[in-house]
Design a protein around this motif. Structure first.
Motif, PDB file in Angstrom:
ATOM      1  N   UNK A  49       0.830  -1.223   0.000  1.00 20.18           N
ATOM      2  CA  UNK A  49       0.000   0.000   0.000  1.00 20.18           C
ATOM      3  C   UNK A  49       0.860   1.267   0.000  1.00 20.18           C
ATOM      4  N   UNK A  50       2.150   1.056  -0.279  1.00 20.95           N
ATOM      5  CA  UNK A  50       3.106   2.169  -0.359  1.00 20.95           C
ATOM      6  C   UNK A  50       3.302   2.842   1.005  1.00 20.95           C
ATOM      7  N   UNK A  51       3.158   2.013   2.063  1.00 19.70           N
ATOM      8  CA  UNK A  51       3.404   2.536   3.394  1.00 19.70           C
ATOM      9  C   UNK A  51       4.844   2.211   3.803  1.00 19.70           C
ATOM     10  N   UNK A  52       5.534   3.216   4.301  1.00 16.79           N
ATOM     11  CA  UNK A  52       6.936   3.035   4.700  1.00 16.79           C
ATOM     12  C   UNK A  52       7.027   2.086   5.881  1.00 16.79           C
ATOM     13  N   UNK A  53       7.905   1.068   5.761  1.00 13.15           N
ATOM     14  CA  UNK A  53       8.083   0.094   6.822  1.00 13.15           C
ATOM     15  C   UNK A  53       9.406   0.276   7.567  1.00 13.15           C
ATOM     16  N   UNK A  54      10.493   0.289   6.816  1.00 17.51           N
ATOM     17  CA  UNK A  54      11.812   0.362   7.469  1.00 17.51           C
ATOM     18  C   UNK A  54      12.871   0.804   6.458  1.00 17.51           C
ATOM     19  N   UNK A  55      14.057   1.069   6.997  1.00 18.20           N
ATOM     20  CA  UNK A  55      15.217   1.431   6.175  1.00 18.20           C
ATOM     21  C   UNK A  55      16.153   0.235   6.115  1.00 18.20           C
TER      22      UNK A  55
END
Length: 280
Positions: A49-55
């Motif tokens: 859903x194009x949600x940022x999770x992690x780097x």
């Protein structure tokens, strides 16, 4: 995208979008003080859903690659310097040859065969220096023992007198600058030709030419003592030699001056030539 500064890394991390990544290079020092080159990589992970999770970040050891690249850069620079140095030396030697030819033309008017023979011998000596430079892969210094051994072989091949024993006494590890080797080889050339032309006759069973080199220190400076000696018979007039107007001795005097040296002639069981010159 490859970046290099810490400020740029922070800025690019903040601006990263999906499917993008950044790379940068940095160095670390290990516990044993070894420097390691690393390449860092970072990208942001998003869900469907194009949600940022992690780097996601990683580091790769590129020390071997970096060392090889630096080696290529250094080699390329060395080759550039080498070509410039070769061009400079060839130009100087061509000018030296032209000077010799002009001197011979004035000294031996009309004797073209003699001029060509003498010029060929000097060119061969200069060519030997370039050959030794190529073998040693050193444009600045040369092992004098190896060079003099090659020079003796060359002089024997070009001499009409084949039964001469060349004796050398010198340090096998002694090295001189190319400029010193050039001047010294031309001096030896002139002395050897003088010996072959004037010293040996049929009455000498064992013809010898002796050369020695050693260094010594004086007033915090290092000097070299070079001795050349043949075993000719008869007594020579040393004053006549020192005041000679012959071209060979004119060339020797000029070369000795270029080396900031001085010499003396001895007359004990043959003619000796002792040259003292600085090497640093």
């Amino acid at each position: 995208m490859t970046i290099n500064t810490r400020e740029n890394i922070k800025e690019e991390l903040n601006n990263l979008k999906a499917n993008e990544f950044i790379m940068w290079e940095f160095t670390i020092k290990t516990e044993n003080n070894t420097v390691k080159h690393l390449r860092g990589t970072a990208r942001k992970i998003y869900d469907n859903n194009n949600k940022y999770l992690r780097l996601s970040m990683s580091a790769q050891d590129i020390t071997t690659e970096k060392d090889y690249t630096n080696h290529l850069i250094k080699t390329d620079r060395e080759k550039t310097v080498l070509l410039q140095e070769i061009h400079h030396r060839v130009k100087n030697n061509l000018q030296l040859i032209m000077s010799f030819i002009n001197l011979e033309k004035r000294f031996h008017k009309g004797e073209y065969e003699k001029i060509l023979d003498i010029t060929e011998r000097r060119i061969t000596s200069l060519a030997l220096i370039h050959e030794r430079i190529y073998k040693d892969e050193n444009m600045n210094y040369m092992n004098i023992a190896k060079f003099l051994a090659d020079l003796d072989k060359q002089l024997i091949n070009h001499s009409s007198v084949k039964d001469i024993e060349f004796i050398r006494k010198l340090d096998d590890d002694l090295t001189f600058s190319i400029n010193i080797v050039t001047s010294l080889s031309l001096i030896i050339n002139e002395l050897t030709v003088n010996t072959i032309k004037h010293a040996f006759d049929e009455n000498i069973d064992h013809k010898t030419i002796y050369k020695s080199l050693n260094t010594f220190q004086k007033n915090h400076k290092i000097f070299c003592r070079f001795e050349y000696k043949d075993n000719r018979t008869g007594v020579e007039n040393i004053e006549k030699i020192l005041n000679s107007k012959g071209l060979g001795w004119q060339i020797i005097n000029s070369l000795v001056n270029q080396m900031d040296g001085n010499y003396e002639i001895t007359n004990k069981k043959g003619i000796g030539f002792i040259l003292i010159f600085p090497i640093n």
